[in-house]
Design a protein around this motif. Structure first.
Motif, PDB file in Angstrom:
ATOM      1  N   THR A 116       0.631  -1.251   0.034  1.00 57.89           N
ATOM      2  CA  THR A 116       0.042   0.177  -0.066  1.00 57.89           C
ATOM      3  C   THR A 116       0.883   1.308   0.120  1.00 57.89           C
ATOM      4  O   THR A 116       0.602   2.781  -0.811  1.00 57.89           O
ATOM      5  N   SER A 117       1.928   1.609   0.735  1.00 59.78           N
ATOM      6  CA  SER A 117       3.344   2.665   0.950  1.00 59.78           C
ATOM      7  C   SER A 117       3.842   2.699  -0.700  1.00 59.78           C
ATOM      8  O   SER A 117       3.919   3.424  -1.086  1.00 59.78           O
ATOM      9  N   VAL A 118       3.981   1.262  -1.107  1.00 60.76           N
ATOM     10  CA  VAL A 118       4.559   1.076  -2.202  1.00 60.76           C
ATOM     11  C   VAL A 118       4.231   0.488  -3.287  1.00 60.76           C
ATOM     12  O   VAL A 118       3.088  -0.464  -2.400  1.00 60.76           O
ATOM     13  N   PRO A 119       4.473   0.711  -3.994  1.00 63.33           N
ATOM     14  CA  PRO A 119       3.810  -0.369  -5.424  1.00 63.33           C
ATOM     15  C   PRO A 119       4.247  -2.126  -5.360  1.00 63.33           C
ATOM     16  O   PRO A 119       3.066  -2.117  -5.811  1.00 63.33           O
ATOM     17  N   MET A 120       5.170  -2.254  -4.662  1.00 63.64           N
ATOM     18  CA  MET A 120       5.693  -3.816  -4.318  1.00 63.64           C
ATOM     19  C   MET A 120       6.557  -3.729  -3.536  1.00 63.64           C
ATOM     20  O   MET A 120       7.032  -3.073  -3.047  1.00 63.64           O
ATOM     21  N   HIS A 121       6.604  -5.366  -3.240  1.00 65.69           N
ATOM     22  CA  HIS A 121       7.864  -5.998  -2.197  1.00 65.69           C
ATOM     23  C   HIS A 121       8.214  -7.380  -3.056  1.00 65.69           C
ATOM     24  O   HIS A 121       7.040  -7.967  -3.626  1.00 65.69           O
ATOM     25  N   ALA A 184       5.451  14.041  -6.022  1.00 67.77           N
ATOM     26  CA  ALA A 184       4.061  14.709  -6.330  1.00 67.77           C
ATOM     27  C   ALA A 184       3.520  14.109  -7.385  1.00 67.77           C
ATOM     28  O   ALA A 184       3.363  13.866  -7.813  1.00 67.77           O
ATOM     29  N   GLY A 185       1.678  13.518  -6.498  1.00 68.27           N
ATOM     30  CA  GLY A 185       1.443  13.121  -8.019  1.00 68.27           C
ATOM     31  C   GLY A 185       1.397  11.809  -8.172  1.00 68.27           C
ATOM     32  O   GLY A 185       0.566  10.886  -9.107  1.00 68.27           O
ATOM     33  N   GLN A 186       2.571  11.257  -7.977  1.00 69.04           N
ATOM     34  CA  GLN A 186       3.640   9.691  -8.207  1.00 69.04           C
ATOM     35  C   GLN A 186       3.048   9.466  -7.029  1.00 69.04           C
ATOM     36  O   GLN A 186       3.651   8.812  -6.534  1.00 69.04           O
ATOM     37  N   VAL A 187       3.090   7.790  -7.921  1.00 66.93           N
ATOM     38  CA  VAL A 187       3.523   6.634  -6.896  1.00 66.93           C
ATOM     39  C   VAL A 187       4.817   6.652  -6.878  1.00 66.93           C
ATOM     40  O   VAL A 187       5.445   6.810  -7.220  1.00 66.93           O
ATOM     41  N   PRO A 188       5.405   6.142  -6.174  1.00 71.18           N
ATOM     42  CA  PRO A 188       6.861   6.477  -4.918  1.00 71.18           C
ATOM     43  C   PRO A 188       8.433   5.039  -6.354  1.00 71.18           C
ATOM     44  O   PRO A 188       7.548   4.687  -6.598  1.00 71.18           O
TER      45      PRO A 188
END
Length: 320
Positions: A116-121, A184-188
């Motif tokens: 949730t905080s970043v796209p993947m692991h 800003a405004g994008q996924v990390p």
């Protein structure tokens, strides 16, 4: 920016395969090829494809190097499918490295989770199968053999594993997550380099505390799929790297000991994008191998292999 027109000694043989719905679980992508000789000039190539839900599956096909544009056989079922909900590979499992040892095939694979905080692991798992015959493999353990840890706190991926030629034991080169860049405004966006680890049994790994191949070009963000070969004179590594203003391209490095590497990305043994065809904008995920006294490479093209993977043949192998 890295030059897009660096000379290369590789002669491109063209596209081998693109996933386009040939199977219900093979909707897009053909990533991370790894070739296994099965007789003469015929090879089984393991690769990763994605289904309509963007989950990765491991597949294989058979191709003859003399006619690489013709697929002779294509897997009817995934070799490995995503794991049960909640496990390290529930959103996908990818090819990375195949090693024959102790009477079996060892497949070191990449497991994917969604965050949730970043796209993947991602983390590194192990599957095993018989050393010969038709490919049949199963997970060796329900969890990963290498996960994020004190030396690699974000994620690990893309393992390349060999039995240590100096023995005993095993060596691994792998993709090491450095951090996530908030935008800003994008996924990390993630940054990653290459690290090194050792193991007595190929299951329990001890990572080195410092990277063995680091970012060095202006704007460079990522280095992926490190693959090593031990030649009589040198260790050689092929990998792919990308940056803020250039897409993935295949680089090259050398080492005397396999632990400390010199990048030589403008060397003729690297492979830049072609400017046309399936690899017009990107080259990535190299697999370099020897056959009949010559050196070959399977590699992926544009959009992380969505355009498929192709084959190249090295002209003038004496380059160093």
């Amino acid at each position: 920016m890295v030059s897009a027109a660096a000379p290369t000694a590789w002669r491109r043989r063209g596209l081998v395969f693109r996933a386009e719905g040939q199977r219900p679980w093979m909707a897009t992508h053909a990533q991370m090829p790894h070739a296994e000789p099965i007789g003469g000039s015929t090879f089984r190539v393991y690769f990763t494809c994605r289904d309509d839900a963007n989950r990765s599956h491991i597949a294989w096909l058979v191709v003859d190097l003399e006619r690489p544009d013709r697929v002779l056989e294509l897997a009817s079922e995934p070799l490995i499918a995503p794991g049960p909900v909640g496990r390290f590979d529930d959103m996908g499992v990818m090819t990375s490295c195949l090693v024959e040892a102790e009477g079996q095939r060892r497949f070191y694979v990449i497991g994917w989770n969604v965050r949730t905080s970043v796209p993947m692991h991602t983390s590194i798992g192990l599957a095993v199968g018989p050393a010969s015959g038709s490919p049949r493999i199963e997970r060796r353990l329900p969890g990963p053999v290498l996960e994020r840890n004190p030396a690699n706190p974000y994620y690990v991926s893309c393992p390349w594993v060999i039995a240590d030629p100096a023995g005993p034991g095993w060596r691994m080169w792998f993709m090491n997550g450095l951090d996530w860049l908030e935008r800003a405004g994008q996924v990390p966006a993630s940054r990653y380099n290459v690290a090194h680890a050792r193991s007595v049994d190929g299951i329990d790994w001890t990572p080195d505390p410092t990277p063995c191949l680091d970012l060095e070009h202006p704007g460079e963000l990522a280095i992926a799929r490190p693959q090593t070969l031990r030649d009589p004179d040198l260790w050689r590594m092929w990998f792919c790297f990308r940056g803020t203003d250039f897409d993935y391209r295949i680089g090259y490095a050398e080492s005397e000991d396999g632990a400390t590497w010199r990048r030589r990305d403008d060397h003729g043994l690297a492979l830049p994008p072609s400017g046309a065809g399936f690899d017009a904008e990107a080259t990535c995920y190299p697999f370099v191998f020897d056959h009949a006294g010559e050196r070959w490479m399977f590699y992926c093209g544009d959009r992380y292999g969505q355009a498929g993977f192709g084959l190249a043949h090295l002209d003038g192998r004496a380059l160093a």
